[in-house]
Structure formats: structure tokens, C-alpha cells
Design a protein around this motif. Sequence first.
Motif, PDB file in Angstrom:
ATOM      1  N   CYS A   8       0.867  -1.047   0.168  1.00  0.00           N
ATOM      2  CA  CYS A   8       0.102  -0.085   0.227  1.00  0.00           C
ATOM      3  C   CYS A   8       0.874   1.346  -0.059  1.00  0.00           C
ATOM      4  N   PRO A   9       0.718   2.171  -0.830  1.00  0.00           N
ATOM      5  CA  PRO A   9       1.444   3.533  -0.925  1.00  0.00           C
ATOM      6  C   PRO A   9       1.216   4.152   0.220  1.00  0.00           C
ATOM      7  N   TYR A  10      -0.010   4.196   0.746  1.00  0.00           N
ATOM      8  CA  TYR A  10      -0.194   4.734   2.320  1.00  0.00           C
ATOM      9  C   TYR A  10       0.447   4.382   3.544  1.00  0.00           C
ATOM     10  N   CYS A  11       0.068   3.064   3.666  1.00  0.00           N
ATOM     11  CA  CYS A  11       0.556   2.483   5.103  1.00  0.00           C
ATOM     12  C   CYS A  11       1.659   1.569   5.013  1.00  0.00           C
ATOM     13  N   MET A  17      -4.831  -8.706  -3.948  1.00  0.00           N
ATOM     14  CA  MET A  17      -6.064  -8.489  -4.958  1.00  0.00           C
ATOM     15  C   MET A  17      -5.864  -9.756  -5.980  1.00  0.00           C
ATOM     16  N   LEU A  18      -7.107  -9.806  -6.278  1.00  0.00           N
ATOM     17  CA  LEU A  18      -7.331 -10.863  -7.619  1.00  0.00           C
ATOM     18  C   LEU A  18      -7.496 -10.125  -8.793  1.00  0.00           C
ATOM     19  N   ILE A  19      -6.680 -10.547  -9.729  1.00  0.00           N
ATOM     20  CA  ILE A  19      -6.622  -9.754 -10.918  1.00  0.00           C
ATOM     21  C   ILE A  19      -6.872 -10.640 -12.089  1.00  0.00           C
ATOM     22  N   ASP A  20      -7.778 -10.223 -13.147  1.00  0.00           N
ATOM     23  CA  ASP A  20      -8.349 -10.716 -14.240  1.00  0.00           C
ATOM     24  C   ASP A  20      -7.273 -10.700 -15.362  1.00  0.00           C
ATOM     25  N   VAL A  21      -6.581 -11.857 -15.528  1.00  0.00           N
ATOM     26  CA  VAL A  21      -5.465 -11.527 -16.314  1.00  0.00           C
ATOM     27  C   VAL A  21      -5.965 -11.663 -17.783  1.00  0.00           C
ATOM     28  N   SER A  22      -7.236 -11.942 -18.220  1.00  0.00           N
ATOM     29  CA  SER A  22      -7.558 -11.969 -19.561  1.00  0.00           C
ATOM     30  C   SER A  22      -7.645 -10.633 -20.180  1.00  0.00           C
ATOM     31  N   ILE A  29      -9.466   0.794  -8.823  1.00  0.00           N
ATOM     32  CA  ILE A  29      -9.287   1.789  -7.891  1.00  0.00           C
ATOM     33  C   ILE A  29     -10.095   0.846  -6.436  1.00  0.00           C
ATOM     34  N   GLU A  30      -9.129   0.673  -5.516  1.00  0.00           N
ATOM     35  CA  GLU A  30      -9.530  -0.101  -4.382  1.00  0.00           C
ATOM     36  C   GLU A  30      -9.084   0.222  -3.126  1.00  0.00           C
ATOM     37  N   ASP A  31      -9.994   0.256  -2.202  1.00  0.00           N
ATOM     38  CA  ASP A  31      -9.382   0.886  -0.776  1.00  0.00           C
ATOM     39  C   ASP A  31      -8.455  -0.331  -0.304  1.00  0.00           C
ATOM     40  N   VAL A  34      -6.190  -2.385   4.942  1.00  0.00           N
ATOM     41  CA  VAL A  34      -5.694  -2.128   6.326  1.00  0.00           C
ATOM     42  C   VAL A  34      -5.937  -0.634   6.639  1.00  0.00           C
ATOM     43  N   CYS A  35      -5.702   0.338   6.038  1.00  0.00           N
ATOM     44  CA  CYS A  35      -5.862   1.825   6.126  1.00  0.00           C
ATOM     45  C   CYS A  35      -7.174   2.482   5.484  1.00  0.00           C
ATOM     46  N   CYS A  36      -7.666   1.676   4.658  1.00  0.00           N
ATOM     47  CA  CYS A  36      -9.093   2.174   3.694  1.00  0.00           C
ATOM     48  C   CYS A  36      -8.894   3.425   2.909  1.00  0.00           C
ATOM     49  N   ASN A  37      -7.518   3.803   2.691  1.00  0.00           N
ATOM     50  CA  ASN A  37      -7.212   4.642   1.616  1.00  0.00           C
ATOM     51  C   ASN A  37      -7.402   4.232   0.255  1.00  0.00           C
TER      52      ASN A  37
END
Length: 60
Positions: A8-11, A17-22, A29-31, A34-37
Motif C-alpha cells: 500500500c502506498p499509504y501505510c 488483490m485478485l487480477i483478471d489476466v484476460s 481503484i480499490e481501498d 488495512v488503512c482504507c485509503n
Amino acid sequence: MEEHFFQCPYCWEQISMLIDVSQTQQIYIEDCEVCCNPIQIHVISDGTSVQEISPSSIEQ
């Protein structure tokens, strides 16, 4: 779907994270779970696996 871990670039906690590779290029944009940012995540895939994942903070 592939699970990927990144910092996380904040905490600075490691989160996953699950990534759709197709899809070859995606922006999520996901929170942080841990820190909810909000984190902007840019993903580049070759259609079968993730080639690059770039998490960044969102300017507010």
C-alpha cells in the motif's frame, strides 16, 4: 484470475488483490484493506499472466 501482492502506498502494508489476466490493460481503484485509503492500480497483462502491476496513491 491470479492473486497478486503489493505494498500500500499509504501505510506500506502488504495487501493482495485478485487480477483478471484476460484483460491486457486495466485500471482499478480499490481501498486498502488495512488503512482504507484508495489505491489506483494499473495492471498490464499478456492475456495469460500479469506482466506489470503499479499501485499508486490518489491525489485528493
